[in-house]
Design a protein around this motif. Sequence first.
Motif, short mmCIF file in Angstrom:
data_model
loop_
_atom_site.label_atom_id
_atom_site.label_comp_id
_atom_site.label_asym_id
_atom_site.label_seq_id
_atom_site.Cartn_x
_atom_site.Cartn_y
_atom_site.Cartn_z
N GLN A 172 0.84 -1.19 0.00
CA GLN A 172 0.00 0.00 0.00
C GLN A 172 0.88 1.24 0.00
N GLY A 173 0.41 2.31 -0.65
CA GLY A 173 1.10 3.58 -0.57
C GLY A 173 0.80 4.29 0.74
N GLN A 174 1.53 5.36 1.02
CA GLN A 174 1.38 6.06 2.29
C GLN A 174 1.05 7.53 2.10
N ALA A 175 0.59 8.12 3.20
CA ALA A 175 0.31 9.56 3.25
C ALA A 175 0.87 10.10 4.56
N MET A 176 1.35 11.33 4.50
CA MET A 176 1.78 12.05 5.70
C MET A 176 0.78 13.16 5.94
N LEU A 177 0.16 13.16 7.10
CA LEU A 177 -0.79 14.22 7.45
C LEU A 177 -0.13 15.17 8.44
N TYR A 178 -0.30 16.46 8.18
CA TYR A 178 0.32 17.48 9.03
C TYR A 178 -0.75 18.26 9.76
N PHE A 179 -0.60 18.34 11.08
CA PHE A 179 -1.48 19.12 11.93
C PHE A 179 -0.66 20.28 12.49
N GLY A 180 -1.11 21.51 12.26
CA GLY A 180 -0.38 22.67 12.77
C GLY A 180 -1.11 23.94 12.41
N GLU A 181 -1.10 24.91 13.32
CA GLU A 181 -1.83 26.16 13.09
C GLU A 181 -1.14 27.05 12.08
N ASP A 182 0.15 26.87 11.88
CA ASP A 182 0.84 27.70 10.90
C ASP A 182 0.37 27.32 9.49
N ASP A 183 0.86 28.03 8.49
CA ASP A 183 0.27 27.90 7.15
C ASP A 183 0.79 26.71 6.34
N ALA A 184 1.61 25.86 6.95
CA ALA A 184 2.08 24.63 6.32
C ALA A 184 3.06 24.85 5.17
N CYS A 185 3.63 26.05 5.07
CA CYS A 185 4.64 26.29 4.02
C CYS A 185 5.84 25.37 4.20
N ALA A 186 6.28 25.21 5.44
CA ALA A 186 7.43 24.35 5.70
C ALA A 186 7.11 22.90 5.33
N PHE A 187 5.88 22.48 5.62
CA PHE A 187 5.48 21.12 5.25
C PHE A 187 5.53 20.94 3.74
N GLN A 188 4.99 21.90 3.03
CA GLN A 188 5.01 21.82 1.57
C GLN A 188 6.44 21.81 1.04
N GLU A 189 7.29 22.65 1.61
CA GLU A 189 8.68 22.74 1.16
C GLU A 189 9.41 21.40 1.30
N HIS A 190 9.21 20.73 2.43
CA HIS A 190 9.99 19.52 2.70
C HIS A 190 9.35 18.24 2.18
N PHE A 191 8.05 18.25 1.93
CA PHE A 191 7.41 17.02 1.46
C PHE A 191 7.02 17.05 -0.01
N ASP A 192 7.06 18.23 -0.61
CA ASP A 192 6.71 18.34 -2.03
C ASP A 192 7.67 17.55 -2.91
N GLU A 193 8.88 17.35 -2.44
CA GLU A 193 9.88 16.60 -3.21
C GLU A 193 9.54 15.12 -3.31
N ILE A 194 8.75 14.60 -2.40
CA ILE A 194 8.50 13.16 -2.37
C ILE A 194 7.04 12.78 -2.62
N GLY A 195 6.21 13.76 -2.97
CA GLY A 195 4.82 13.45 -3.23
C GLY A 195 4.02 14.69 -3.57
N VAL A 196 2.71 14.53 -3.62
CA VAL A 196 1.80 15.64 -3.91
C VAL A 196 1.24 16.16 -2.60
N VAL A 197 1.44 17.44 -2.33
CA VAL A 197 0.97 18.06 -1.09
C VAL A 197 -0.32 18.85 -1.35
N LEU A 198 -1.31 18.60 -0.54
CA LEU A 198 -2.58 19.34 -0.59
C LEU A 198 -2.76 20.10 0.71
N THR A 199 -3.11 21.38 0.61
CA THR A 199 -3.30 22.20 1.81
C THR A 199 -4.72 22.74 1.84
#
Length: 199
Positions: A172-199
């Motif tokens: 099965q494939g995987q997903a990383m879910l991010y919980f955080g009040e900030d705007d998730a820019c850092a999440f997109q920056e670091h995970f966009d290289e390994i998958g599709v990020v939706l915010t």
Amino acid sequence: SGGDDVNIIAIDPGANGGKRQIVETAKKIREAKRPHVANNSGENEWYTPPDIIERARLVMGTIDCDPASSEIANETVQADTFFTIDDDGLSQTWMGNVWLNPPYAQPAIAEFAEAVSVKYESGEITRACVLVNNATETNWFQRMLRTCTAVCFIKGRIRFLDPQGNPGSPLQGQAMLYFGEDDACAFQEHFDEIGVVLT
């Protein structure tokens, strides 16, 4: 056909209990055909490759708590506080930034999904990166998806490591879910290289 193994079961519908036997047989067939991720009961001791954990650490800054861990896993995660199966992480107070790669077997996966959602909503935790199978059809995945800030659908399949450090062969494939009040820019920056990020 299609490579599936087919078992032929002869049932005498006129026999006493024939209808009940048909219903029970149909139920067993349906359960056997369920996607493994929705009915996972396999080995829970698999460890996340260090690269994935480091991406989560870069997003959150620190990993303060890992509520579903072990001594071996925490050698890589390096959470300030971690709970093993003997500690029963579900019954503990979590804090700060949480890394969570929960057991994938039921009912544990659903219980941890509910726990991280509730603890984030209540303010008990500040941020969380949660790595699970991309079981978008399940109630537990939907629960987290409604609460999280962003999600990365990881390209390919993560080859988790067994206790000896050998990579597995995930189904099965995987997903990383991010919980955080900030705007998730850092999440997109670091995970966009390994998958599709939706915010």
